[in-house]
Design a protein around this motif. Sequence first.
Motif, short mmCIF file in Angstrom:
data_model
loop_
_atom_site.label_atom_id
_atom_site.label_comp_id
_atom_site.label_asym_id
_atom_site.label_seq_id
_atom_site.Cartn_x
_atom_site.Cartn_y
_atom_site.Cartn_z
N ILE A 41 61.50 43.84 31.94
CA ILE A 41 60.60 44.44 30.94
C ILE A 41 61.13 44.16 29.53
CG2 ILE A 41 59.80 46.64 29.99
CD1 ILE A 41 59.62 47.64 32.91
N ALA A 42 62.42 44.38 29.32
CA ALA A 42 63.01 44.15 27.99
C ALA A 42 62.90 42.69 27.59
CB ALA A 42 64.47 44.60 27.99
N LEU A 43 63.17 41.79 28.51
CA LEU A 43 63.07 40.35 28.22
C LEU A 43 61.64 39.96 27.89
CD1 LEU A 43 64.55 37.65 28.04
CD2 LEU A 43 64.15 37.36 30.49
N SER A 44 60.69 40.49 28.63
CA SER A 44 59.29 40.20 28.38
C SER A 44 58.85 40.70 27.01
CB SER A 44 58.43 40.86 29.47
OG SER A 44 57.07 40.62 29.25
N ILE A 45 59.27 41.90 26.65
CA ILE A 45 58.91 42.46 25.33
C ILE A 45 59.59 41.67 24.22
CG2 ILE A 45 59.15 44.49 23.86
CD1 ILE A 45 58.70 46.17 26.42
N LEU A 46 60.83 41.27 24.43
CA LEU A 46 61.53 40.46 23.44
C LEU A 46 60.82 39.12 23.23
CD1 LEU A 46 64.04 39.98 21.61
CD2 LEU A 46 65.14 38.97 23.63
N LEU A 47 60.47 38.46 24.33
CA LEU A 47 59.77 37.18 24.22
C LEU A 47 58.40 37.35 23.57
CD1 LEU A 47 60.68 35.53 27.64
CD2 LEU A 47 61.61 34.99 25.38
N THR A 48 57.73 38.47 23.85
CA THR A 48 56.44 38.74 23.21
C THR A 48 56.63 38.93 21.71
OG1 THR A 48 55.58 39.78 25.21
CG2 THR A 48 54.47 40.32 23.16
N GLY A 49 57.63 39.71 21.33
CA GLY A 49 57.90 39.96 19.92
C GLY A 49 58.26 38.71 19.15
N ALA A 88 51.96 27.89 31.33
CA ALA A 88 52.17 28.36 32.70
C ALA A 88 50.97 29.10 33.26
CB ALA A 88 53.39 29.27 32.74
N GLY A 89 50.06 29.52 32.42
CA GLY A 89 48.87 30.22 32.90
C GLY A 89 49.22 31.47 33.68
N ALA A 90 48.68 31.57 34.88
CA ALA A 90 48.85 32.76 35.71
C ALA A 90 50.29 32.98 36.15
CB ALA A 90 47.94 32.68 36.92
N GLY A 91 51.15 32.00 35.99
CA GLY A 91 52.55 32.16 36.37
C GLY A 91 53.26 33.24 35.59
N THR A 92 52.75 33.56 34.39
CA THR A 92 53.37 34.61 33.59
C THR A 92 52.82 35.99 33.93
OG1 THR A 92 51.74 34.26 31.84
CG2 THR A 92 53.84 33.10 31.63
N LEU A 93 51.90 36.05 34.87
CA LEU A 93 51.30 37.33 35.23
C LEU A 93 52.02 38.02 36.38
CD1 LEU A 93 47.52 36.49 34.86
CD2 LEU A 93 49.03 37.64 33.25
N VAL A 94 53.28 37.66 36.60
CA VAL A 94 54.09 38.40 37.56
C VAL A 94 53.96 39.86 37.11
CG1 VAL A 94 56.43 38.79 38.39
CG2 VAL A 94 55.63 36.46 37.97
N PRO A 95 53.62 40.78 38.02
CA PRO A 95 53.20 42.11 37.58
C PRO A 95 54.06 42.78 36.52
CG PRO A 95 52.86 41.91 39.90
CD PRO A 95 53.53 40.63 39.46
N THR A 117 56.37 41.62 34.27
CA THR A 117 56.44 40.96 32.97
C THR A 117 55.07 40.86 32.32
OG1 THR A 117 56.30 38.79 34.03
CG2 THR A 117 58.51 39.64 33.55
N GLY A 118 54.06 40.60 33.11
CA GLY A 118 52.70 40.51 32.58
C GLY A 118 52.23 41.84 32.01
N ILE A 138 51.15 45.37 27.19
CA ILE A 138 51.34 46.56 26.36
C ILE A 138 51.96 46.19 25.01
CG2 ILE A 138 52.64 48.72 26.16
CD1 ILE A 138 52.16 49.13 29.13
N ALA A 139 52.93 45.30 25.02
CA ALA A 139 53.66 44.96 23.79
C ALA A 139 52.82 44.13 22.81
CB ALA A 139 54.93 44.20 24.13
N ALA A 140 52.01 43.20 23.33
CA ALA A 140 51.26 42.30 22.44
C ALA A 140 50.32 43.04 21.49
CB ALA A 140 50.51 41.25 23.26
N PRO A 141 49.45 43.95 21.96
CA PRO A 141 48.58 44.67 21.01
C PRO A 141 49.38 45.57 20.07
CG PRO A 141 47.74 44.92 23.25
CD PRO A 141 49.08 44.26 23.35
N ALA A 142 50.46 46.15 20.57
CA ALA A 142 51.27 47.02 19.72
C ALA A 142 51.86 46.22 18.56
CB ALA A 142 52.38 47.67 20.54
#
Length: 147
Positions: free
Chosen positions: A65-73, A84-91, A93-94, A99-103
Amino acid sequence: MELTAAQYTKLAAKSAPKSPAVADCVKAFLVGGTICTVGQLLIFAGDALGLQERMANMLCTVSLIALSILLTGLGWYSKIAKHAGAGTLVPITGFANAIAAPAIEFKSEGLVLGLSAQMFVIAGPVIVYGTVASVIYGLIYLLIQLM
């Protein structure tokens, strides 16, 4: 000029970009597999540190979760997702990205009306429908058990 449905479909198919489906599937598989491999390595690391299984699993969850939010930020998650398309939708991290992207996008509007209010714009319906579906499935399961 008026087109029939068949003519429109033919015209749309001709002008639509061709999708390299096999290449897209391979990229999604590799990226999704890499995310899952990183998660498994985190669990192994927790085991190697002597953590109980539950704590090692928690280390994996929190770290992904932290890595996903960091990469989003940093704006990298969307670049990875573009290829990667749907490959990033692993539940896990996706969902963290959802949640992080709109915030992050609305942080300039302030803490309450921007960050907090917009955080669940994408993930909110998922939470609501997931909760409703789980209640319905639970009731169905209960009825089956009572029969």
